[in-house]
Design a protein around this motif. Sequence first.
Motif, PDB file in Angstrom:
ATOM      1  N   GLN A  75       0.829  -1.191   0.137  1.00  0.00           N
ATOM      2  CA  GLN A  75       0.046   0.049  -0.176  1.00  0.00           C
ATOM      3  C   GLN A  75       0.727   1.176   0.080  1.00  0.00           C
ATOM      4  O   GLN A  75       0.504   2.481  -0.379  1.00  0.00           O
ATOM      5  CB  GLN A  75      -1.125  -0.045   1.167  1.00  0.00           C
ATOM      6  N   LEU A  76       2.018   1.298   0.243  1.00  0.00           N
ATOM      7  CA  LEU A  76       2.913   2.440   0.351  1.00  0.00           C
ATOM      8  C   LEU A  76       3.550   2.166  -1.125  1.00  0.00           C
ATOM      9  O   LEU A  76       4.549   3.140  -1.240  1.00  0.00           O
ATOM     10  CB  LEU A  76       4.104   2.160   1.368  1.00  0.00           C
ATOM     11  N   GLY A  77       3.159   1.406  -1.854  1.00  0.00           N
ATOM     12  CA  GLY A  77       3.712   1.530  -3.287  1.00  0.00           C
ATOM     13  C   GLY A  77       5.194   0.878  -3.548  1.00  0.00           C
ATOM     14  O   GLY A  77       5.683   1.104  -4.596  1.00  0.00           O
ATOM     15  N   ARG A  78       5.316  -0.013  -2.555  1.00  0.00           N
ATOM     16  CA  ARG A  78       6.493  -0.778  -2.917  1.00  0.00           C
ATOM     17  C   ARG A  78       6.515  -2.031  -3.482  1.00  0.00           C
ATOM     18  O   ARG A  78       5.800  -2.835  -3.304  1.00  0.00           O
ATOM     19  CB  ARG A  78       7.316  -0.971  -1.233  1.00  0.00           C
ATOM     20  N   ALA A  79       7.348  -1.952  -4.542  1.00  0.00           N
ATOM     21  CA  ALA A  79       7.326  -3.165  -5.436  1.00  0.00           C
ATOM     22  C   ALA A  79       8.035  -4.182  -4.638  1.00  0.00           C
ATOM     23  O   ALA A  79       7.964  -5.631  -4.934  1.00  0.00           O
ATOM     24  CB  ALA A  79       8.070  -2.894  -6.819  1.00  0.00           C
ATOM     25  N   ASP A  80       8.941  -4.060  -3.830  1.00  0.00           N
ATOM     26  CA  ASP A  80       9.617  -4.965  -2.817  1.00  0.00           C
ATOM     27  C   ASP A  80       8.786  -5.279  -1.597  1.00  0.00           C
ATOM     28  O   ASP A  80       9.626  -5.551  -0.584  1.00  0.00           O
ATOM     29  CB  ASP A  80      11.051  -4.750  -2.690  1.00  0.00           C
ATOM     30  N   ALA A  81       7.590  -5.391  -1.528  1.00  0.00           N
ATOM     31  CA  ALA A  81       7.094  -5.376  -0.294  1.00  0.00           C
ATOM     32  C   ALA A  81       7.125  -6.671   0.406  1.00  0.00           C
ATOM     33  O   ALA A  81       7.353  -6.728   1.600  1.00  0.00           O
ATOM     34  CB  ALA A  81       5.470  -5.283  -0.729  1.00  0.00           C
ATOM     35  N   ALA A  82       7.215  -7.682  -0.135  1.00  0.00           N
ATOM     36  CA  ALA A  82       7.478  -9.154   0.262  1.00  0.00           C
ATOM     37  C   ALA A  82       8.772  -9.254   1.075  1.00  0.00           C
ATOM     38  O   ALA A  82       9.007  -9.650   2.144  1.00  0.00           O
ATOM     39  CB  ALA A  82       7.397 -10.181  -0.831  1.00  0.00           C
ATOM     40  N   ALA A  83       9.711  -8.711   0.430  1.00  0.00           N
ATOM     41  CA  ALA A  83      11.132  -8.507   1.213  1.00  0.00           C
ATOM     42  C   ALA A  83      11.401  -7.673   2.190  1.00  0.00           C
ATOM     43  O   ALA A  83      12.003  -7.991   3.089  1.00  0.00           O
ATOM     44  CB  ALA A  83      12.104  -8.024  -0.234  1.00  0.00           C
ATOM     45  N   LEU A  84      10.256  -6.519   2.223  1.00  0.00           N
ATOM     46  CA  LEU A  84      10.561  -5.761   3.192  1.00  0.00           C
ATOM     47  C   LEU A  84       9.646  -6.257   4.505  1.00  0.00           C
ATOM     48  O   LEU A  84      10.242  -6.273   5.752  1.00  0.00           O
ATOM     49  CB  LEU A  84      10.018  -4.413   2.872  1.00  0.00           C
ATOM     50  N   ALA A  85       8.587  -7.060   4.224  1.00  0.00           N
ATOM     51  CA  ALA A  85       8.135  -7.754   5.323  1.00  0.00           C
ATOM     52  C   ALA A  85       8.770  -8.542   5.956  1.00  0.00           C
ATOM     53  O   ALA A  85       8.958  -8.762   7.127  1.00  0.00           O
ATOM     54  CB  ALA A  85       6.766  -8.311   4.575  1.00  0.00           C
ATOM     55  N   VAL A  86       9.494  -9.484   5.059  1.00  0.00           N
ATOM     56  CA  VAL A  86      10.586 -10.673   5.501  1.00  0.00           C
ATOM     57  C   VAL A  86      11.524  -9.719   6.650  1.00  0.00           C
ATOM     58  O   VAL A  86      11.766 -10.017   7.745  1.00  0.00           O
ATOM     59  CB  VAL A  86      11.338 -11.304   4.733  1.00  0.00           C
ATOM     60  N   GLU A  87      12.106  -8.503   5.964  1.00  0.00           N
ATOM     61  CA  GLU A  87      13.044  -7.877   6.838  1.00  0.00           C
ATOM     62  C   GLU A  87      12.614  -7.375   8.084  1.00  0.00           C
ATOM     63  O   GLU A  87      13.247  -7.498   9.107  1.00  0.00           O
ATOM     64  CB  GLU A  87      13.438  -6.626   5.927  1.00  0.00           C
ATOM     65  N   LEU A  88      11.329  -6.760   8.012  1.00  0.00           N
ATOM     66  CA  LEU A  88      10.636  -6.253   9.388  1.00  0.00           C
ATOM     67  C   LEU A  88      10.584  -7.373  10.185  1.00  0.00           C
ATOM     68  O   LEU A  88      10.968  -7.141  11.551  1.00  0.00           O
ATOM     69  CB  LEU A  88       9.469  -5.657   8.972  1.00  0.00           C
ATOM     70  N   VAL A  89      10.006  -8.672   9.923  1.00  0.00           N
ATOM     71  CA  VAL A  89       9.829  -9.618  11.124  1.00  0.00           C
ATOM     72  C   VAL A  89      11.084 -10.073  11.369  1.00  0.00           C
ATOM     73  O   VAL A  89      11.202 -10.631  12.415  1.00  0.00           O
ATOM     74  CB  VAL A  89       8.818 -10.660  10.447  1.00  0.00           C
ATOM     75  N   ALA A  90      11.693 -10.444  10.490  1.00  0.00           N
ATOM     76  CA  ALA A  90      13.446 -10.884  10.879  1.00  0.00           C
ATOM     77  C   ALA A  90      13.800 -10.185  11.793  1.00  0.00           C
ATOM     78  O   ALA A  90      14.710 -10.567  12.791  1.00  0.00           O
ATOM     79  CB  ALA A  90      14.234 -11.162   9.751  1.00  0.00           C
ATOM     80  N   ALA A  91      13.896  -8.644  11.607  1.00  0.00           N
ATOM     81  CA  ALA A  91      14.553  -7.801  12.573  1.00  0.00           C
ATOM     82  C   ALA A  91      13.807  -7.783  13.789  1.00  0.00           C
ATOM     83  O   ALA A  91      14.630  -7.907  15.088  1.00  0.00           O
ATOM     84  CB  ALA A  91      14.169  -6.249  11.916  1.00  0.00           C
ATOM     85  N   TYR A  92      12.719  -8.248  14.012  1.00  0.00           N
ATOM     86  CA  TYR A  92      11.918  -8.134  15.341  1.00  0.00           C
ATOM     87  C   TYR A  92      12.246  -9.510  16.078  1.00  0.00           C
ATOM     88  O   TYR A  92      12.790  -9.490  17.132  1.00  0.00           O
ATOM     89  CB  TYR A  92      10.433  -8.247  15.314  1.00  0.00           C
ATOM     90  N   GLN A  93      12.672 -10.474  15.370  1.00  0.00           N
ATOM     91  CA  GLN A  93      12.881 -11.719  15.988  1.00  0.00           C
ATOM     92  C   GLN A  93      14.368 -11.699  16.574  1.00  0.00           C
ATOM     93  O   GLN A  93      14.552 -12.269  17.393  1.00  0.00           O
ATOM     94  CB  GLN A  93      12.469 -12.857  14.927  1.00  0.00           C
TER      95      GLN A  93
END
Length: 204
Positions: free
Chosen positions: A154-172
């Motif tokens: 929704q933020l217009g990022r074509a790399d949305a899937a990679a960013l989601a993994v980066e966010l959750v991985a950063a939290y873990q």
Amino acid sequence: MTDSEPAAADGVSRPARSRRGGKRERLVKAAVQVFHEQGVEKTTLGDVARAADVPLGNVYYYFKTKDQLVEAAVDAHREQIEALTAALDALPDPAARLKALVAGWVDQRETAARFGCPFGTLASELDKRDDDLGEAPAGVMRALLAWAESQFAQLGRADAAALAVELVAAYQGMALLTHTLRDPGLMAAQGERLRSWIESVAGG
């Protein structure tokens, strides 16, 4: 979840549903807590019964084995993710939702320092099994990843899937370090870095 719920078309009265549903929910809630604090392998059904303040015999009425209780605990984590993301969806924009998610993680930093991430520790322990329970946590993690991906999309990022993994991985990762070092301040600092990262991603 609450102990009370409206009467349904199945003809079961509200008091009966409340008593039965409430006791089962207490057991599942207690299981989630005890599994988090001492791990699945060390936990007995008696431990869960004591934490739920329910007679041990009643546990067997709802759960014949500990594996059934573990499965219910995984389902409870899934329901918590669904409830959390539904609440976050009420916020005005994707970046605000993602930052609120991070803020919620940081709010749990004292618990993370003592016991680790509630779901991450369970998933890590179950991953060592070679049965269906070993695969169960993946569905919960995928649900969180899918929601985060939708926010970045929704933020217009074509790399949305990679960013989601980066966010959750950063939290873990920060949850693991916070627990290993017993330092809740680490999660607070890393949480602030994550919020700044989300702002940069949203503006990029």
